[in-house]
Design a protein around this motif. Structure first.
Motif, short mmCIF file in Angstrom:
data_model
loop_
_atom_site.label_atom_id
_atom_site.label_comp_id
_atom_site.label_asym_id
_atom_site.label_seq_id
_atom_site.Cartn_x
_atom_site.Cartn_y
_atom_site.Cartn_z
N GLY A 1 1.23 15.63 -1.67
CA GLY A 1 0.79 16.14 -2.97
C GLY A 1 -0.18 15.20 -3.64
N ASN A 2 0.26 14.01 -3.99
CA ASN A 2 -0.57 12.96 -4.56
C ASN A 2 -0.95 12.02 -3.43
OD1 ASN A 2 -1.90 11.53 -6.54
ND2 ASN A 2 -0.06 10.62 -7.43
N TRP A 3 -2.14 12.23 -2.85
CA TRP A 3 -2.51 11.52 -1.63
C TRP A 3 -2.65 10.02 -1.89
CZ3 TRP A 3 -6.64 15.08 1.13
CH2 TRP A 3 -6.01 16.30 1.45
N GLY A 4 -2.47 9.23 -0.81
CA GLY A 4 -2.43 7.79 -0.97
C GLY A 4 -3.40 7.04 -0.08
N VAL A 5 -3.99 6.00 -0.62
CA VAL A 5 -4.80 5.03 0.13
C VAL A 5 -4.31 3.64 -0.26
CG1 VAL A 5 -7.09 3.97 0.36
CG2 VAL A 5 -6.87 6.46 0.38
N HIS A 6 -4.07 2.79 0.73
CA HIS A 6 -3.65 1.42 0.44
C HIS A 6 -4.78 0.45 0.76
CE1 HIS A 6 -2.32 2.34 4.63
NE2 HIS A 6 -2.83 1.14 4.87
N ALA A 7 -4.79 -0.65 0.05
CA ALA A 7 -5.76 -1.72 0.29
C ALA A 7 -4.99 -3.00 0.59
CB ALA A 7 -6.65 -1.92 -0.93
N ILE A 8 -5.39 -3.69 1.67
CA ILE A 8 -4.67 -4.86 2.17
C ILE A 8 -5.58 -6.08 2.09
CG2 ILE A 8 -3.45 -5.87 4.13
CD1 ILE A 8 -3.09 -3.04 5.25
N ILE A 9 -5.06 -7.16 1.56
CA ILE A 9 -5.78 -8.43 1.55
C ILE A 9 -4.85 -9.50 2.12
CG2 ILE A 9 -5.11 -9.13 -0.80
CD1 ILE A 9 -8.68 -9.53 0.41
N ARG A 10 -5.35 -10.30 3.03
CA ARG A 10 -4.54 -11.33 3.66
C ARG A 10 -4.37 -12.53 2.73
NH1 ARG A 10 -3.09 -11.31 8.80
NH2 ARG A 10 -2.98 -13.60 8.76
N LYS A 11 -3.20 -13.12 2.73
CA LYS A 11 -2.92 -14.28 1.89
C LYS A 11 -3.68 -15.52 2.34
CE LYS A 11 1.80 -12.88 0.61
NZ LYS A 11 3.23 -13.26 0.66
N ASP A 12 -3.88 -15.67 3.66
CA ASP A 12 -4.48 -16.91 4.16
C ASP A 12 -5.96 -17.05 3.78
OD1 ASP A 12 -5.65 -15.11 5.92
OD2 ASP A 12 -4.54 -15.80 7.68
N ILE A 13 -6.55 -15.97 3.26
CA ILE A 13 -7.91 -16.07 2.74
C ILE A 13 -7.99 -17.10 1.63
CG2 ILE A 13 -9.66 -14.79 1.38
CD1 ILE A 13 -8.97 -12.34 3.03
N PHE A 14 -6.89 -17.25 0.89
CA PHE A 14 -6.88 -18.11 -0.28
C PHE A 14 -6.28 -19.49 0.01
CE2 PHE A 14 -6.38 -13.65 -1.41
CZ PHE A 14 -7.50 -13.46 -2.20
N GLU B 1 4.34 -6.55 -0.89
CA GLU B 1 4.05 -7.89 -0.40
C GLU B 1 4.78 -8.11 0.91
OE1 GLU B 1 3.88 -12.45 -2.08
OE2 GLU B 1 5.35 -11.09 -2.97
N THR B 2 4.06 -8.59 1.92
CA THR B 2 4.68 -9.01 3.17
C THR B 2 4.48 -10.51 3.31
OG1 THR B 2 2.70 -8.74 4.56
CG2 THR B 2 4.05 -6.77 4.16
N GLN B 3 4.94 -11.07 4.40
CA GLN B 3 4.81 -12.51 4.60
C GLN B 3 3.35 -12.94 4.60
OE1 GLN B 3 6.69 -13.95 8.16
NE2 GLN B 3 6.12 -16.07 7.81
N ASN B 4 2.46 -12.06 5.11
CA ASN B 4 1.07 -12.46 5.29
C ASN B 4 0.07 -11.71 4.43
OD1 ASN B 4 1.77 -14.29 7.45
ND2 ASN B 4 2.00 -12.49 8.78
N GLU B 5 0.52 -10.65 3.73
CA GLU B 5 -0.44 -9.78 3.07
C GLU B 5 0.05 -9.32 1.70
OE1 GLU B 5 -2.10 -7.58 7.14
OE2 GLU B 5 -0.32 -6.82 6.10
N TRP B 6 -0.92 -8.94 0.85
CA TRP B 6 -0.64 -8.21 -0.37
C TRP B 6 -1.28 -6.83 -0.25
CZ3 TRP B 6 -2.64 -13.35 -2.29
CH2 TRP B 6 -1.59 -14.21 -2.62
N LEU B 7 -0.58 -5.81 -0.70
CA LEU B 7 -1.08 -4.44 -0.61
C LEU B 7 -0.96 -3.74 -1.96
CD1 LEU B 7 0.63 -5.08 2.24
CD2 LEU B 7 -0.15 -2.78 2.77
N VAL B 8 -2.02 -3.07 -2.36
CA VAL B 8 -1.94 -2.21 -3.53
C VAL B 8 -1.97 -0.76 -3.04
CG1 VAL B 8 -3.05 -3.86 -5.07
CG2 VAL B 8 -4.46 -2.17 -3.89
#
Length: 481
Positions: free
Chosen positions: A464-477, A387-394
């Protein structure tokens, strides 16, 4: 008078220790003031995943007085290349406490003059003579080097991790909130480079680029040394020189044709330094930790390279100052470790490494008990979340929990089975679940919102275990009640 900066002073160590203690006191005062200004546990983020109700309940579990801890990086406080639920904690803390943790890069031996010399902590960790190593085990492999003969641990795991930190009261099923309050570079202790810090970028054999080189020689590993301003006045890094790796003979007499074992000191008389590289290029500095993780429960000794459900080597440059990470607790005490510090990195970490640079971070650790999570955004959290000030990331991985999914040979099989497709699928599923459970969306609503608003990025393709992140902005909500 020496203030801890004159290596010729006969009382240098005493003066340096006093300087560090005074610096620590100043930093403690600053951080406590900042924390009070922010409103304590409930005020770190206005749109935090930890709502006011959960913050209040979690705060009730904390002692009335927060403590401040300092964990230096020395040969006594680090474990090199692995996580383990069997490790003895280096410190114990309460929920709500602040802890400053020194993290050393595992690439400092690429230039010992700039990244180790004169630094007592780094020197103790990197000590390697014909008689002994300061830290012998480097990796999760056999202690007797019976697999490849490279050294204790076989380099099956490479990161210098400081810790672990034992969080009192933490149990499996709980969630650990890790707030990153401050990140600063570790200044070079060599007086020849005062005011500077340095990092190494290795374009190595495990990099995504390695089998796609177009100029000769087409099998080469190239190390680039970068300079960072340790005073904070300049927010960019610049290349100093690069060189091609040549076979290096370690102090025990083992020859390393490639970068196959961490901490092998590079003999610069065997390489050609090219100081005419990346002229005029300024790389933005964004300090962060490639590795922050808890001990997993599935095995006693776990390679530090592949990330998994308890975090570890995620390698997301957004995990820096001002960010908050959430981790599911798998073992009693959580056993938090920090390592793999980076001065800067792009998404993908394509060539195999970032600007690997020693850093010191200050964290606040908050424990959220399983019994308090029902009905909150953290209920059922089974993966590391940012979690950042403006975003959530999985964070999606090729295998969400490779240790469980791939069975007894998971720690070797993971290197052959990873793909971006699998990681993208995992990131999508986690984001869908996040939106449905925390925002109350239907599956159809979540899928539409993901498609039109979420950004997916390749975190890394080298761990080894490759990574992809998904970002959604908080201000959408922002328009929701």
């Amino acid at each position: 008078m020496c203030a801890g900066d004159d290596h010729n002073c006969p009382d240098f160590e005493q003066h340096r220790q006093k300087f560090l203690e005074n610096l620590g006191a100043d930093r403690r005062t600053f951080l406590k003031s900042a924390l009070l200004t922010a409103g304590g546990a409930a005020g770190f983020g206005a749109s935090s995943l930890v709502g006011p109700a959960l913050a209040q309940v979690s705060a009730a579990h904390q002692p009335a007085q927060r403590a401040f801890h300092y964990l230096p990086a020395t040969d006594e406080t680090v474990h090199w290349g692995y996580f383990s639920k069997t490790l003895k904690p280096k410190i114990e803390i309460n929920s709500g406490d602040l802890v400053t943790i020194e993290a050393l890069t595992h690439h400092a031996a690429d230039d010992m003059e700039r990244m180790v010399k004169g630094d007592p902590g780094a020197e103790s960790v990197y000590l390697w003579t014909k008689d002994r190593k300061g830290v012998n085990r480097r990796g999760a492999g056999p202690e007797d080097a019976s697999l490849f003969g490279r050294g204790a641990g076989e380099g099956l795991g490479v990161h210098i991790c400081t810790g672990p930190v034992y969080v009192r009261g933490a149990e499996p099923g709980d969630v650990l909130e890790v707030r990153i309050l401050d990140v600063v570079p570790r200044p070079c202790a060599n007086p020849a480079f005062a005011g500077k810090a340095f990092g190494s970028n290795a374009a190595a054999w495990w990099g995504f680029h390695y089998k796609d080189l177009i100029t000769e020689p087409k099998t080469r590993e190239v190390i680039t040394i970068y300079e960072i301003d340790a005073t904070g006045e300049r927010n960019w890094a610049q290349a100093v020189y690069n060189f091609r790796w040549t076979p290096q003979t370690d102090p025990f007499g083992v020859v390393h044709p490639t970068i196959d074992y961490p901490g092998v000191p590079v003999d610069h008389s065997t390489v050609v330094e090219n100081h005419d590289v990346l002229k005029g290029i300024r790389v933005p500095v964004r300090p962060h930790f490639g590795v922050i993780g808890l001990a997993p429960k599935e095995a006693d000794m776990v390679d530090s390279i592949p990330p998994s459900y308890t975090g570890g080597n995620i390698d997301n440059w957004r995990i820096g100052k001002g960010a908050t990470m959430y981790y599911p607790v798998a073992v009693d005490g959580a056993l938090l470790s920090v390592g793999d510090p980076h001065a800067s990195q792009g998404d993908s970490e394509l060539c195999g490494t970032a600007i690997e640079c020693s850093l010191t971070g200050t964290f606040q650790i908050i424990l959220h008990k399983k019994a308090d999570l029902p009905g909150t955004a953290l209920e059922g959290l089974e993966h590391p979340m940012l979690e950042t000030q403006n975003e959530w990331l999985v964070h999606g991985f090729s295998y969400a929990n490779y240790l469980e999914e791939l069975g007894g040979d998971a720690q070797s099989a993971i290197y052959d089975k990873s793909s971006v497709d699998l990681a993208l699928r995992d990131a999508f599923r986690k984001m869908r679940h996040f939106l449905m459970t925390t925002q109350g969306l239907t599956e159809d609503e979540a899928i539409s919102l993901i498609t039109v608003s979420a950004d997916f990025g390749i975190t890394q393709v080298v761990d080894g275990n490759w990574g992809v992140h998904a970002i959604i902005r908080k201000d959408i909500f922002a328009g929701r009640a």
